[in-house]
Design a protein around this motif. Structure first.
Motif, PDB file in Angstrom:
ATOM      1  N   VAL A 110      -3.912   7.459  15.675  1.00 25.21           N
ATOM      2  CA  VAL A 110      -3.605   8.425  14.616  1.00 25.21           C
ATOM      3  C   VAL A 110      -4.774   8.398  13.643  1.00 25.21           C
ATOM      4  N   VAL A 111      -5.464   9.527  13.525  1.00 23.19           N
ATOM      5  CA  VAL A 111      -6.640   9.556  12.653  1.00 23.19           C
ATOM      6  C   VAL A 111      -6.283   9.980  11.226  1.00 23.19           C
ATOM      7  N   LYS A 112      -5.116  10.611  11.079  1.00 24.34           N
ATOM      8  CA  LYS A 112      -4.724  11.036   9.736  1.00 24.34           C
ATOM      9  C   LYS A 112      -3.216  11.263   9.693  1.00 24.34           C
ATOM     10  N   GLU A 113      -2.598  10.752   8.668  1.00 23.07           N
ATOM     11  CA  GLU A 113      -1.184  11.047   8.390  1.00 23.07           C
ATOM     12  C   GLU A 113      -1.151  11.787   7.071  1.00 23.07           C
ATOM     13  N   ILE A 114      -0.451  12.872   7.006  1.00 23.02           N
ATOM     14  CA  ILE A 114      -0.460  13.674   5.777  1.00 23.02           C
ATOM     15  C   ILE A 114       0.842  14.453   5.656  1.00 23.02           C
ATOM     16  N   THR A 115       1.287  14.657   4.417  1.00 20.69           N
ATOM     17  CA  THR A 115       2.483  15.486   4.227  1.00 20.69           C
ATOM     18  C   THR A 115       2.058  16.951   4.216  1.00 20.69           C
ATOM     19  N   ALA A 116       3.012  17.825   4.466  1.00 19.60           N
ATOM     20  CA  ALA A 116       2.699  19.261   4.489  1.00 19.60           C
ATOM     21  C   ALA A 116       2.190  19.700   3.122  1.00 19.60           C
ATOM     22  N   GLU A 117       2.795  19.093   2.078  1.00 19.06           N
ATOM     23  CA  GLU A 117       2.397  19.413   0.707  1.00 19.06           C
ATOM     24  C   GLU A 117       0.914  19.096   0.486  1.00 19.06           C
ATOM     25  N   ARG A 118       0.539  17.920   0.872  1.00 18.41           N
ATOM     26  CA  ARG A 118      -0.851  17.503   0.664  1.00 18.41           C
ATOM     27  C   ARG A 118      -1.791  18.273   1.582  1.00 18.41           C
ATOM     28  N   LEU A 119      -1.262  18.632   2.747  1.00 26.08           N
ATOM     29  CA  LEU A 119      -2.082  19.425   3.663  1.00 26.08           C
ATOM     30  C   LEU A 119      -2.370  20.791   3.039  1.00 26.08           C
ATOM     31  N   GLU A 120      -1.338  21.305   2.395  1.00 23.14           N
ATOM     32  CA  GLU A 120      -1.507  22.606   1.740  1.00 23.14           C
ATOM     33  C   GLU A 120      -2.523  22.486   0.603  1.00 23.14           C
TER      34      GLU A 120
END
Lengths: 302, 355
Positions: free
Chosen positions: A209-219
């Motif tokens: 897994v190279v990155k874990e991110i929430t949809a909020e932070r992705l936005e």
């Protein structure tokens, strides 16, 4: 009293080798409770393998999986991995009854309710072998849903579906998550669809897994980025903020940067009324696909 | 496990194949008994006498009860092979076995649920076949004689042998993902077993029995020389020709080990022979008497001129094998195979990535 955990799954350094091939390489990620967790990665990145391991179909070479619930209880994990596992010569109802028996559940009206829930209430005695791909997927999801699992694992559930089928499955998954509170782990090649569903993402590349991110932070990291060229930034920024955007002024370039989606007409009318002159608007949209490509490099092929 | 058993028994109860074979197990033995009724009637008419079942000797009725009832041991394996491969294989091709794993069932529970339901299906078929063969014998007037219940033990051995094959087919079905290969392999096994059983029983004579026969024959030859019925030269020639290799020839040397280690000799040892029944020479025996074949038949006499008859070997232990011992031997072999084949299958099923 049992400890309440805020995650349903914690993958700790899971590796999987097939002979000399290292399919998973020390993979770690956490699936928050109540989330729709999107696994994004290229073909062969290891998405299906980790899903198979989580659902018990395979054992990891090393590493552990921590469950935030009693994973020994029959039916606490529901999964649709690769293809729906259904008896093609039986009806949807019979297939669901088999799954109920498999899980040791009482066969009652919840069978019909579940069929209704996935939109297969009117299939009668029609054999599952004669179902369309979308119907088979929905039946597969219904079977995975039997027994109200804590986590639902779906590997490419919208693969090969027509647009209407995709919408039906998307709505169904949102209902499952919102109405029944089931955590969903989903992988899909159709990133635009995934971005409409998922609340959390893990980007998988070469078995890690190279990155874990929430949809909020992705936005925040991506989404719609707009550059406003104006001589009166101090008047424009309150208008942008009032329209739900985040905005900042860059002194060196004299550009106001805004993030988020908006109605351009509303902004322009409001700016005109406030006596703001907007010389030029430049928009750049970073979607899930672009984010993924930027993250792992090369073609997406997710 | 209870959930899986409920699951599999429900599948079994809904299986058309299971019902068709069940129907076959009801209808076929009835047809066979009617066939024998007609056949025996024809024979008796030719002989100018009327046939009545009560004129049959008890041993002949026993033999008929045994022979028609035990035919499932040869009739059912092909159906069992197909049923096991199609029924269990379906769970793999349709992916249902994955649902069971995902639900949280252990591979051990899954393996044994398949095994228990398949073996139950086979036992049901065997019992149906036996029951309806007896019903057929009653309806057609032959009557049923189970030798005071002793025959049930032999039927038990036959069921055990059938289960041994069923275990093999289930194992083949669960260690391959696809259905075609297990079907092909199972049918090959059925064909090989069917061929082996047709002749393996001919090589059941133990080496010790032949040694004892030759020893007694040599003593007899001495007597014949003394009484000047044979000369020393005659005896020398006879001994040269009728040596141990004459009785235990190359086919015996090849087939006897196979007879010993497999269960292929069942048909021969347990006289499931239709021909002898029709010739009227069949009897339901208490034991196998190897001296019968060594001494030659009643009509042609003993070919080695010794004049020995089975009566001379009445007290020779190696010449006799009781069916109670034979039951134990075949049951032991069948159980050993069930454990070996089933155990290997279980080991592979647990370790191999099959889903």
């Amino acid at each position: 009293m049992a400890e309440t955990k805020d995650f349903v799954l914690k993958i700790n350094g899971v590796s999987k080798d097939y002979g000399s091939a290292h399919v998973l390489d020390n993979m770690s990620f956490t699936v928050p409770k109540g989330s729709i967790f999107g696994l994004v990665g290229r073909n062969g990145a290891g998405k299906t393998t980790i899903m198979r391991i989580i659902s018990g179909l395979q054992k990891p070479t090393s590493g552990t999986i921590e469950y935030g619930f009693d994973n020994k209880k029959l039916g606490n994990v529901g999964a649709l991995v690769e293809v729906p596992s259904i008896y093609s010569s039986s009806s949807a109802r019979d297939n669901l009854i088999y799954q109920y028996i498999n899980l040791g559940l009482k066969i009652d009206d919840s069978v019909d309710k579940l069929l209704e829930f996935v939109g297969l209430g009117d299939t009668g005695k029609k054999k599952a072998g004669k179902f369309s791909l979308g119907m088979r997927q929905r039946l597969g999801i219904a079977m995975a849903m039997a027994g109200n699992p804590e986590v639902l694992i779906l590997d490419e559930p919208i693969n090969g579906l027509d647009p209407q089928g995709i919408i039906q499955i998307r709505d169904l998954l949102i209902n499952i998550n919102k109405e029944k509170g089931v955590t969903v782990i989903i992988s899909s090649h159709i990133l635009s669809e995934l971005s409409k569903l998922a609340t959390d993402f893990a980007f998988v590349e070469n078995g890690r897994v190279v990155k874990e991110i929430t949809a909020e932070r992705l936005e925040d990291a991506g989404g719609l980025h707009t550059e406003f060229y104006t001589g009166t930034p101090d008047k424009l920024i309150p208008i942008l903020l009032a329209n739900g955007l985040t905005a900042r002024y860059e002194q060196e370039t004299g550009v106001v940067h805004a993030k988020g989606y908006y109605n351009l007409t509303k902004i322009v009318v409001a700016a005109d009324q406030a006596g703001v002159n907007i010389a030029r608007v430049v928009t750049k949209e970073t979607d899930l696909e672009t984010y993924f490509v930027n993250l792992v490099g090369g073609e997406s092929n997710a | 496990m209870p959930e899986l058993l409920k699951f599999e028994f429900r599948r079994l109860s809904k299986s058309i194949f299971f019902k068709i074979v069940g129907g076959y197990c009801i209808v076929w033995p009835l047809i066979v008994t009617i066939f024998y009724r007609i056949l025996f009637g024809l024979t008796m008419k030719e002989a100018g006498t009327s046939f009545a079942a009560e004129t049959m000797k008890e041993s002949e009725i026993m033999y008929l009860t045994w022979m028609i009832g035990v035919a499932f041991v040869n009739e059912l394996p092909k159906f069992i092979a197909l049923f096991a491969c199609l029924h269990v294989g379906r769970d793999f091709t349709d992916g249902i076995v994955r649902n069971k794993i995902i639900a949280g069932h252990s591979r051990t529970a899954i393996f044994f649920s398949y095994m228990i339901t398949q073996l139950s299906a086979v036992v049901i078929w065997c019992l149906l076949y036996m029951s309806f063969s007896w019903l057929g014998l009653l309806v057609t007037g032959f009557g049923v004689n189970l030798n005071g219940g002793e025959m049930l033990l032999r039927y038990g051995v036959a069921i055990l042998l059938t289960l041994m094959l069923a275990v093999t087919f289930v194992v083949l079905s669960v260690i391959f993902r696809r259905r075609a290969l297990p079907i092909i392999l199972s049918i090959i096994i059925v064909m090989v077993m069917s061929t082996l059983t047709s002749f393996a029983g001919m090589f059941n004579t133990p080496s010790k029995a032949v040694d004892d026969y030759l020893k007694k024959r040599d003593e007899k030859y001495e007597e014949l020389i003394e009484s000047e019925i044979l000369t020393a030269d005659d005896v020398k020639e006879l001994k040269k020709y009728y040596n141990k290799d004459h009785y235990l020839s190359l086919p015996w040397k090849i087939c006897h080990p196979a007879y010993l280690i497999t269960t292929a000799g069942f048909n021969g040892d347990y006289s499931t022979d239709v021909v002898s029944a029709l010739l009227g020479s069949a009897e339901y025996e208490e034991e196998i008497d190897y001296s019968v074949s060594l001494c030659g038949d009643e009509f042609f006499g003993n070919p080695d001129y010794s004049g020995l008859t089975p009566a001379d070997f009445k007290n020779t232990k190696s010449m006799h094998m009781s069916y109670s011992t034979l039951n134990l031997i075949y049951s032991g072999k069948a159980l050993a195979y069930i454990l070996c084949i089933g155990g290997s299958g279980y080991f592979i099923f647990r370790k191999k990535n099959l889903f």
